[in-house]
Write a protein that holds these residues in place. Sequence first.
Motif, PDB file in Angstrom:
ATOM      1  N   ALA A  88     114.842  27.136  54.688  1.00  0.00           N
ATOM      2  CA  ALA A  88     113.873  28.233  54.707  1.00  0.00           C
ATOM      3  C   ALA A  88     114.482  29.514  55.252  1.00  0.00           C
ATOM      4  N   SER A  89     115.346  29.415  56.239  1.00  0.00           N
ATOM      5  CA  SER A  89     115.935  30.629  56.808  1.00  0.00           C
ATOM      6  C   SER A  89     116.777  31.364  55.775  1.00  0.00           C
ATOM      7  N   GLY A  90     117.494  30.625  54.949  1.00  0.00           N
ATOM      8  CA  GLY A  90     118.275  31.257  53.881  1.00  0.00           C
ATOM      9  C   GLY A  90     117.391  31.950  52.861  1.00  0.00           C
ATOM     10  N   TRP A  91     116.288  31.298  52.522  1.00  0.00           N
ATOM     11  CA  TRP A  91     115.355  31.892  51.560  1.00  0.00           C
ATOM     12  C   TRP A  91     114.710  33.151  52.132  1.00  0.00           C
ATOM     13  N   LEU A  92     114.322  33.092  53.403  1.00  0.00           N
ATOM     14  CA  LEU A  92     113.682  34.250  54.038  1.00  0.00           C
ATOM     15  C   LEU A  92     114.655  35.419  54.154  1.00  0.00           C
ATOM     16  N   GLU A  93     115.885  35.115  54.497  1.00  0.00           N
ATOM     17  CA  GLU A  93     116.907  36.165  54.605  1.00  0.00           C
ATOM     18  C   GLU A  93     117.129  36.836  53.251  1.00  0.00           C
ATOM     19  N   ALA A  94     117.217  36.028  52.207  1.00  0.00           N
ATOM     20  CA  ALA A  94     117.407  36.572  50.860  1.00  0.00           C
ATOM     21  C   ALA A  94     116.195  37.388  50.422  1.00  0.00           C
ATOM     22  N   ALA A  95     114.984  36.895  50.705  1.00  0.00           N
ATOM     23  CA  ALA A  95     113.760  37.619  50.345  1.00  0.00           C
ATOM     24  C   ALA A  95     113.723  38.969  51.041  1.00  0.00           C
ATOM     25  N   HIS A  96     114.062  38.980  52.307  1.00  0.00           N
ATOM     26  CA  HIS A  96     114.107  40.223  53.090  1.00  0.00           C
ATOM     27  C   HIS A  96     115.094  41.198  52.455  1.00  0.00           C
ATOM     28  N   GLN A  97     116.262  40.704  52.101  1.00  0.00           N
ATOM     29  CA  GLN A  97     117.302  41.558  51.519  1.00  0.00           C
ATOM     30  C   GLN A  97     116.873  42.111  50.153  1.00  0.00           C
ATOM     31  N   ILE A  98     116.255  41.277  49.340  1.00  0.00           N
ATOM     32  CA  ILE A  98     115.794  41.720  48.014  1.00  0.00           C
ATOM     33  C   ILE A  98     114.789  42.858  48.161  1.00  0.00           C
ATOM     34  N   VAL A  99     113.801  42.670  49.031  1.00  0.00           N
ATOM     35  CA  VAL A  99     112.758  43.683  49.209  1.00  0.00           C
ATOM     36  C   VAL A  99     113.326  44.935  49.870  1.00  0.00           C
ATOM     37  N   ALA A 100     114.153  44.774  50.889  1.00  0.00           N
ATOM     38  CA  ALA A 100     114.748  45.933  51.574  1.00  0.00           C
ATOM     39  C   ALA A 100     115.608  46.752  50.624  1.00  0.00           C
ATOM     40  N   SER A 101     116.303  46.090  49.713  1.00  0.00           N
ATOM     41  CA  SER A 101     117.186  46.810  48.782  1.00  0.00           C
ATOM     42  C   SER A 101     116.405  47.686  47.810  1.00  0.00           C
ATOM     43  N   LYS A 102     115.114  47.421  47.646  1.00  0.00           N
ATOM     44  CA  LYS A 102     114.283  48.207  46.735  1.00  0.00           C
ATOM     45  C   LYS A 102     113.609  49.395  47.422  1.00  0.00           C
ATOM     46  N   LEU A 103     113.778  49.486  48.729  1.00  0.00           N
ATOM     47  CA  LEU A 103     113.244  50.645  49.453  1.00  0.00           C
ATOM     48  C   LEU A 103     114.091  51.866  49.125  1.00  0.00           C
ATOM     49  N   THR A 104     113.527  53.038  49.324  1.00  0.00           N
ATOM     50  CA  THR A 104     114.298  54.252  49.071  1.00  0.00           C
ATOM     51  C   THR A 104     115.453  54.341  50.071  1.00  0.00           C
ATOM     52  N   LYS A 105     116.444  55.100  49.706  1.00  0.00           N
ATOM     53  CA  LYS A 105     117.592  55.307  50.593  1.00  0.00           C
ATOM     54  C   LYS A 105     117.130  55.895  51.926  1.00  0.00           C
ATOM     55  N   LYS A 106     116.190  56.817  51.853  1.00  0.00           N
ATOM     56  CA  LYS A 106     115.660  57.455  53.060  1.00  0.00           C
ATOM     57  C   LYS A 106     114.952  56.423  53.943  1.00  0.00           C
ATOM     58  N   ALA A 107     114.122  55.578  53.330  1.00  0.00           N
ATOM     59  CA  ALA A 107     113.385  54.561  54.075  1.00  0.00           C
ATOM     60  C   ALA A 107     114.355  53.584  54.740  1.00  0.00           C
ATOM     61  N   ARG A 108     115.381  53.156  53.987  1.00  0.00           N
ATOM     62  CA  ARG A 108     116.372  52.239  54.561  1.00  0.00           C
ATOM     63  C   ARG A 108     117.081  52.884  55.749  1.00  0.00           C
TER      64      ARG A 108
END
Length: 113
Positions: A88-108
């Motif tokens: 589960a930790s691997g899945w959660l880490e990947a989910a976090h990364q997928i969603v974070a990567s779709k944020l704007t550059k400014k938001a990141r």
Amino acid sequence: MISREEIQAFALGLPAATMVVQWGGSDVYKVGGKVFAVVGFDNGLAFKVSEIGFEVLTSDGGPGRQAPYFAKGGWVVVDPDSVAMGEASGWLEAAHQIVASKLTKKARAELGL
């Protein structure tokens, strides 16, 4: 078997992650205001996955199934009683990364991502 508390501790340890309780008492984890995981939805742990992750996790013998109402967006739900925190930790880490990567550059940048 993993508990809500274990999931919460791990998910909130991810960069800029937050949690709110909504949708009938589900723990909803977000990064930059965007949802990456939900605990308590459909009696399971739902999270965002890549296309490949979706195929692997929902194929015959996979631990997950399409998350109702979320499946078109590449979401999977697993039974927390049938998986280990290591998985589960691997899945959660990947989910976090997928969603974070779709944020704007400014938001990141504002979130330190």
